[in-house]
Write a protein that holds these residues in place. Sequence first.
Motif, PDB file in Angstrom:
ATOM      1  N   LEU A   1       0.867  -1.174   0.000  1.00  0.00           N
ATOM      2  CA  LEU A   1       0.000   0.000   0.000  1.00  0.00           C
ATOM      3  C   LEU A   1       0.904   1.223   0.000  1.00  0.00           C
ATOM      4  CD1 LEU A   1      -2.903   1.248   0.295  1.00  0.00           C
ATOM      5  CD2 LEU A   1      -2.442   1.312   2.761  1.00  0.00           C
ATOM      6  N   LEU A   2       0.765   2.065  -1.032  1.00  0.00           N
ATOM      7  CA  LEU A   2       1.681   3.204  -1.181  1.00  0.00           C
ATOM      8  C   LEU A   2       1.049   4.294  -2.033  1.00  0.00           C
ATOM      9  CD1 LEU A   2       2.522   2.515  -4.296  1.00  0.00           C
ATOM     10  CD2 LEU A   2       4.321   1.170  -3.250  1.00  0.00           C
ATOM     11  N   PHE A   3       1.657   5.468  -1.968  1.00  0.00           N
ATOM     12  CA  PHE A   3       1.284   6.554  -2.868  1.00  0.00           C
ATOM     13  C   PHE A   3       2.070   6.396  -4.161  1.00  0.00           C
ATOM     14  CE2 PHE A   3      -0.194   8.573   1.059  1.00  0.00           C
ATOM     15  CZ  PHE A   3      -1.391   9.131   0.623  1.00  0.00           C
ATOM     16  N   ASP A   4       1.331   6.369  -5.281  1.00  0.00           N
ATOM     17  CA  ASP A   4       1.954   6.199  -6.589  1.00  0.00           C
ATOM     18  C   ASP A   4       2.499   7.534  -7.089  1.00  0.00           C
ATOM     19  OD1 ASP A   4       2.812   4.825  -8.771  1.00  0.00           O
ATOM     20  OD2 ASP A   4       0.845   4.111  -9.391  1.00  0.00           O
ATOM     21  N   TYR A   5       3.148   7.491  -8.246  1.00  0.00           N
ATOM     22  CA  TYR A   5       3.749   8.695  -8.816  1.00  0.00           C
ATOM     23  C   TYR A   5       2.701   9.766  -9.123  1.00  0.00           C
ATOM     24  CZ  TYR A   5       1.904   7.069 -13.277  1.00  0.00           C
ATOM     25  OH  TYR A   5       1.072   6.665 -14.278  1.00  0.00           O
ATOM     26  N   ASP A   6       1.422   9.370  -9.329  1.00  0.00           N
ATOM     27  CA  ASP A   6       0.359  10.319  -9.649  1.00  0.00           C
ATOM     28  C   ASP A   6      -0.386  10.800  -8.412  1.00  0.00           C
ATOM     29  OD1 ASP A   6      -0.893   7.989  -8.995  1.00  0.00           O
ATOM     30  OD2 ASP A   6      -2.099   7.820 -10.818  1.00  0.00           O
ATOM     31  N   ASN A   7       0.187  10.603  -7.237  1.00  0.00           N
ATOM     32  CA  ASN A   7      -0.347  11.066  -5.949  1.00  0.00           C
ATOM     33  C   ASN A   7      -1.527  10.256  -5.440  1.00  0.00           C
ATOM     34  OD1 ASN A   7       1.525  13.228  -6.047  1.00  0.00           O
ATOM     35  ND2 ASN A   7       0.070  14.499  -7.190  1.00  0.00           N
ATOM     36  N   LEU A   8      -1.860   9.149  -6.078  1.00  0.00           N
ATOM     37  CA  LEU A   8      -2.974   8.319  -5.638  1.00  0.00           C
ATOM     38  C   LEU A   8      -2.498   7.202  -4.725  1.00  0.00           C
ATOM     39  CD1 LEU A   8      -5.248   7.870  -8.792  1.00  0.00           C
ATOM     40  CD2 LEU A   8      -5.246   9.690  -7.083  1.00  0.00           C
ATOM     41  N   LEU A   9      -3.311   6.920  -3.730  1.00  0.00           N
ATOM     42  CA  LEU A   9      -3.041   5.797  -2.826  1.00  0.00           C
ATOM     43  C   LEU A   9      -3.491   4.515  -3.515  1.00  0.00           C
ATOM     44  CD1 LEU A   9      -2.041   5.148   0.067  1.00  0.00           C
ATOM     45  CD2 LEU A   9      -4.429   5.268   0.796  1.00  0.00           C
ATOM     46  N   ARG A  10      -2.585   3.546  -3.659  1.00  0.00           N
ATOM     47  CA  ARG A  10      -2.884   2.345  -4.430  1.00  0.00           C
ATOM     48  C   ARG A  10      -2.409   1.085  -3.710  1.00  0.00           C
ATOM     49  NH1 ARG A  10      -4.293   3.684  -9.676  1.00  0.00           N
ATOM     50  NH2 ARG A  10      -3.568   5.689 -10.486  1.00  0.00           N
ATOM     51  N   LEU A  11      -3.033  -0.026  -4.109  1.00  0.00           N
ATOM     52  CA  LEU A  11      -2.563  -1.352  -3.714  1.00  0.00           C
ATOM     53  C   LEU A  11      -1.854  -1.968  -4.904  1.00  0.00           C
ATOM     54  CD1 LEU A  11      -5.561  -2.775  -1.658  1.00  0.00           C
ATOM     55  CD2 LEU A  11      -3.261  -2.331  -0.803  1.00  0.00           C
TER      56      LEU A  11
END
Length: 488
Positions: free
Chosen positions: A182-192
């Motif tokens: 679970l992390l923040f992606d390069y586009d600022n979205l929180l993703r699994l």
Amino acid sequence: MAALILFTLFSLGLLFPLTSTTSDTLSKGSSLSSEKPEDVLTSPNGVFSAGFYPVGDNSYCFAIWFTQPSQSSHPTIVWMANRDQPVNGRRSKLSLLKNGNLILTDAGKFTVWASNTLSSSSAQLYLYDSGNLVLRTSEGDILWESFDFPTDTLLPQQQLTRNTKLVSSRSQSNYSSGFYKLLFDYDNLLRLLYDGLEISSIYWPDPWLVSWDAGRSTYNSSKIAAIDSLGMFVSSDNYTFMSADYGVVLHRRLKLDHDGNIRLYSWEEEEERWVVSWQAIQKPCRIHGICGANSMCSYGAGDGGRKCSCLPGHKMKNLTDWSYGCEPGFDLSCNNKDSGFLLLSSVEFYGYDYGYFPNYTLGECENLCLQLCNCKAFQFKFDEGKGFSKCYPKTVLLNGYRSPEFEGDLYLRVPESSLLSYTNSAEDFRLDCSSEGTVQLDRTYGKSRGNRTLKLLLWFAYGVGGLEIICFFFGLSLLRHWRKGKTP
């Protein structure tokens, strides 16, 4: 007399120093030992404990856990320092050095983990009421804290940031790093993210959705998310949720579980157990990589209400771990006439398409797959809304699941000679967790010479004692014979 008693107590203190720690603080120059179960830090409110936790045969991790056990009787772990490199149960220590560095050493005296901090002033390690393990100076400056280095759990007051991420464990009993993040992606979205042995893919939010359709915003670059003790989660990408029991102050923990789902757990005091008060994914078969390659997930009695099974003609690579997937028991030929297709209804494999071919007939889609040597199967679906069919040749078979809701079919490519035998041969394996999680450490120890000498002295004493007993009975026997000889 009083002076004699004080002298005796002082002498005993020198011989048997009290090194165990049961407070919330570890001072500079002190250490916690893996050989002493009582060497535990406890938060002032008694909710959290920190110490060496057993994760396998003679293997330990330095961890933080909820002090009160649940009904399972196992402590609930919230953080680990060395999850991927457990230490031995003997001679391992967590030490706060005089230079301000906090280190974890194994039996071989090498450093397994370190805070990499330096301080000329006095430093102490504290376990806060929040569950945060903090190394700070006497002036109050924070040198290091566990909240900045989460493992698979987020606690209230703890932030997930651009520099942190949650990483699942390998399984329920194996605490080492797993495949889900679970992390923040390069586009600022929180993703699994599923970060597997060979392939990585985003699976939450649904990868086919653009950010605004998923209720997210890419414009806030602060990348911060947190959960509070009332049960509300707020993220800088506009994603929020409230727990089913929102509004009550409870012990809570947001955990990325080993199955790739993220869940919020709340503590029920009366029943002394954790309950799920929210989870991100309601359909667990949609989680990528859960059954590995060449296998499919279906709903039923199993782990989390689902089970994995190999595709027809395939077998498991690892009988105790579905993440390795299945391997084919046949070889495919590039010759079109040597292959046939096996229909698997309501089965979808997401991603890894050779391409998208709209308005193809079933025969055209089949011929297209036969012309590609690396085509393993093809997905065929008629879109009633748009009024035409869709063809997706597959080069990799990952993220497969079977669901009545899916209005399409998979046609699996198999040797023509084996087509009939594979029709009803789908094997269903269940996960065997009997030996999972055991970590064997290769550690050798030199035997102490003092112990060897002591053993030799003991054996010598036993030998002398035995000889004396034999001589005693032998002399007693001679004495009796002598007395009998003197009797008329």
